[in-house]
Write an enzyme that holds these catalytic residues in place. Structure first.
Site, PDB file in Angstrom:
ATOM      1  N   LYS A 148      39.838  32.462  52.225  1.00  0.00           N
ATOM      2  CA  LYS A 148      38.462  32.590  51.724  1.00  0.00           C
ATOM      3  C   LYS A 148      37.481  31.723  52.515  1.00  0.00           C
ATOM      4  O   LYS A 148      36.308  32.075  52.623  1.00  0.00           O
ATOM      5  CB  LYS A 148      38.392  32.252  50.231  1.00  0.00           C
ATOM      6  CG  LYS A 148      39.090  33.314  49.397  1.00  0.00           C
ATOM      7  CD  LYS A 148      38.660  33.328  47.956  1.00  0.00           C
ATOM      8  CE  LYS A 148      39.293  34.514  47.267  1.00  0.00           C
ATOM      9  NZ  LYS A 148      39.089  34.546  45.849  1.00  0.00           N
TER      10      LYS A 148
ATOM     11  N   LYS B   5      46.285  42.798  50.977  1.00  0.00           N
ATOM     12  CA  LYS B   5      46.255  42.875  49.511  1.00  0.00           C
ATOM     13  C   LYS B   5      45.043  43.680  49.029  1.00  0.00           C
ATOM     14  O   LYS B   5      43.950  43.543  49.589  1.00  0.00           O
ATOM     15  CB  LYS B   5      46.153  41.422  48.995  1.00  0.00           C
ATOM     16  CG  LYS B   5      46.285  41.249  47.512  1.00  0.00           C
ATOM     17  CD  LYS B   5      46.096  39.783  47.147  1.00  0.00           C
ATOM     18  CE  LYS B   5      44.645  39.452  46.901  1.00  0.00           C
ATOM     19  NZ  LYS B   5      44.372  38.569  45.769  1.00  0.00           N
TER      20      LYS B   5
ATOM     21  N   LYS C  64      39.223  42.513  45.214  1.00  0.00           N
ATOM     22  CA  LYS C  64      37.869  42.797  44.738  1.00  0.00           C
ATOM     23  C   LYS C  64      36.860  42.565  45.850  1.00  0.00           C
ATOM     24  O   LYS C  64      35.838  43.211  45.911  1.00  0.00           O
ATOM     25  CB  LYS C  64      37.482  41.822  43.618  1.00  0.00           C
ATOM     26  CG  LYS C  64      38.259  41.942  42.357  1.00  0.00           C
ATOM     27  CD  LYS C  64      37.585  41.055  41.297  1.00  0.00           C
ATOM     28  CE  LYS C  64      38.586  40.419  40.374  1.00  0.00           C
ATOM     29  NZ  LYS C  64      38.928  39.051  40.706  1.00  0.00           N
TER      30      LYS C  64
HETATM   31  N1  AQP Z   1      46.555  43.223  44.971  1.00  0.00           N
HETATM   32  C1  AQP Z   1      47.090  42.626  43.906  1.00  0.00           C
HETATM   33  N2  AQP Z   1      48.322  42.981  43.472  1.00  0.00           N
HETATM   34  C2  AQP Z   1      48.865  42.402  42.360  1.00  0.00           C
HETATM   35  N3  AQP Z   1      48.228  41.435  41.637  1.00  0.00           N
HETATM   36  C3  AQP Z   1      46.996  41.051  42.037  1.00  0.00           C
HETATM   37  N4  AQP Z   1      46.103  40.159  41.562  1.00  0.00           N
HETATM   38  C4  AQP Z   1      45.004  40.161  42.344  1.00  0.00           C
HETATM   39  N5  AQP Z   1      45.142  41.050  43.336  1.00  0.00           N
HETATM   40  C5  AQP Z   1      46.365  41.631  43.185  1.00  0.00           C
HETATM   41  C6  AQP Z   1      46.301  39.355  40.357  1.00  0.00           C
HETATM   42  O1  AQP Z   1      45.180  39.565  39.514  1.00  0.00           O
HETATM   43  C7  AQP Z   1      44.925  38.373  38.788  1.00  0.00           C
HETATM   44  C8  AQP Z   1      43.471  38.028  38.787  1.00  0.00           C
HETATM   45  O2  AQP Z   1      42.992  37.752  40.040  1.00  0.00           O
HETATM   46  P1  AQP Z   1      41.667  36.897  40.229  1.00  0.00           P
HETATM   47  O3  AQP Z   1      40.557  37.495  39.481  1.00  0.00           O
HETATM   48  O4  AQP Z   1      41.932  35.473  39.952  1.00  0.00           O
HETATM   49  O5  AQP Z   1      41.383  37.034  41.721  1.00  0.00           O
HETATM   50  P2  AQP Z   1      42.297  37.118  42.961  1.00  0.00           P
HETATM   51  O6  AQP Z   1      43.696  36.745  42.717  1.00  0.00           O
HETATM   52  O7  AQP Z   1      41.609  36.373  44.064  1.00  0.00           O
HETATM   53  O8  AQP Z   1      42.231  38.681  43.129  1.00  0.00           O
HETATM   54  P3  AQP Z   1      41.255  39.585  43.919  1.00  0.00           P
HETATM   55  O9  AQP Z   1      41.123  40.832  43.167  1.00  0.00           O
HETATM   56  O10 AQP Z   1      41.722  39.679  45.307  1.00  0.00           O
HETATM   57  O11 AQP Z   1      39.861  38.899  43.845  1.00  0.00           O
HETATM   58  P4  AQP Z   1      38.956  38.303  44.972  1.00  0.00           P
HETATM   59  O12 AQP Z   1      38.813  39.375  45.996  1.00  0.00           O
HETATM   60  O13 AQP Z   1      37.699  38.005  44.222  1.00  0.00           O
HETATM   61  O14 AQP Z   1      39.630  37.105  45.498  1.00  0.00           O
HETATM   62  C9  AQP Z   1      45.820  37.289  39.365  1.00  0.00           C
HETATM   63  O15 AQP Z   1      46.924  37.104  38.508  1.00  0.00           O
HETATM   64  C10 AQP Z   1      46.277  37.871  40.665  1.00  0.00           C
HETATM   65  O16 AQP Z   1      47.560  37.400  41.024  1.00  0.00           O
END
Ligand code: AQP
Length: 334
Positions: free
Chosen positions: A114, A197, A200
């Protein structure tokens, strides 16, 4: 048998996607139905560690809460609350930060991803994110934390911080939480690149299926999902070196509750032109009721706000004595 205490959360950074749902949210509901004590928060303090829209934050927070409920988290069984409504999280974070080594934080891959190339300009909040996550968990003495595979490293650090505190103060104050990485799809990958991955924050909306996407959009995204020219293999070994095919089969398996082998028994030797429409039907059948319920809930935000207020009251009742006890163990005037 001792009851498990479950804590998990998602950031209101944007709309939730299929990865969030299959990697975490779907499992939250399973744990709730097993009778565990469940605390599910919307981690808004984490969301502001990157650029965000202040005018949207409160509504984005409600949208995440609506997604939890629509996916099956029942406010009568589980506590749903907003992280910033429980001041103990930030208070405990400061205390834990005093015993977290910078070197360990520097090794966190999410920070590296990030912060990008310009690490010097990244905010302290982004760097300290895993310490706040440790506070989120340890403040409730959660025993299990259901997360996707990407959060495993942060969970290890939470365990490490709990152990450091306990050793330093000769206590068993904090429980070391176990990561709970469940289900067939612990890491859902991007529809545009099977080595990345599903996220979002990825630029292309075509890379992910959002929980608010309608049937046409889901069909379009799956139809356009990157694949390779070969047909589907007969066994999972044949998915080796074919990340996009592996991802779509994994998604199918997770949504249908089947093993990947069973999916390949049905579709092995078939072209993607046959598999993709079946995946569209499955994804739409699974997600459409969730989307409809979410939209319903968001039609009257006062109901969501009431649920979040009740959840915060309960969380504060648990968190405040824990913070107080932590201050006492550390020798603070009280
Ligand atoms: N691609 C994924 N596959 C399986 N699990 C996933 N998680 C996120 N992406 C995947 C799980 O979702 C939960 C919440 O995630 P978060 O909101 O804390 O953000 P993150 O892990 O950083 O997920 P994102 O969607 O990729 O968000 P951004 O892009 O904002 O960083 C967690 O339990 C995570 O493991």
């Amino acid at each position: 048998m001792t009851t498990k205490r479950i804590l998990s959360g998602m950031q209101p950074t944007s709309q939730l996607h299929l990865g969030n749902y299959l990697g975490a949210l779907k499992n939250w509901v399973t744990l709730q139905e097993e009778g565990s004590e469940c605390l599910y928060c919307v981690v808004d303090l984490h969301a502001v560690t990157v650029a965000y829209d202040a005018d949207r934050l409160a509504q984005a927070t409600r949208e995440i809460a609506a997604a939890y409920i629509a996916a099956g988290v029942d406010p009568a069984k589980s506590s749903i609350f907003v992280q910033s409504a429980v001041p103990g999280h930030s208070q405990l974070m400061w205390l834990l930060a005093t015993m977290t080594q910078m070197g360990k934080l520097e090794r966190m891959t999410q920070f590296k991803d990030k912060a990008g190339k310009d690490k010097e300009r990244a905010g302290l909040g982004l760097f300290a994110y895993p310490v706040l996550m440790a506070a989120d968990i340890l403040i409730y003495n959660a025993t299990h934390v259901p997360v996707g595979d990407d959060q495993k490293q942060h969970l290890e650090l939470s365990r490490d911080i709990a152990a450091t505190f306990n050793t330093r103060y000769g206590t068993e104050h904090f429980i070391q939480p176990d990561p709970y990485i469940m289900g067939a799809a612990t890491r859902v990958m991007s529809l545009r690149d099977g080595t990345q991955k599903m996220s979002k924050s990825a630029e292309s909306d075509m890379s992910r299926i959002n929980l608010i996407d309608d049937a046409d959009m889901i069909a379009k995204k799956i139809r356009k999902a990157k694949t390779d020219p070969a047909s589907l293999p007969e066994t999972t070994a044949g998915l080796e070196g074919r990340p996009e095919a592996a991802n779509l089969v994994t998604i199918y398996a997770a949504l249908s509750g089947q093993s990947k082998d069973a999916v390949l028994q049905a579709f092995g030797g078939k072209e993607f032109s046959v598999f993709k429409p079946a995946l569209v039907d499955l994804a739409v059948a699974h997600l459409a009721p969730i989307t409809a319920r979410m939209n319903d809930l968001l039609g009257d935000v006062s109901e969501i706000d009431n649920i979040l207020r009740r959840g915060a009251d309960k969380a504060n009742e648990m968190a405040a004595p824990m913070v107080d006890e932590t201050y006492k163990i550390m020798g603070f005037w009280r």
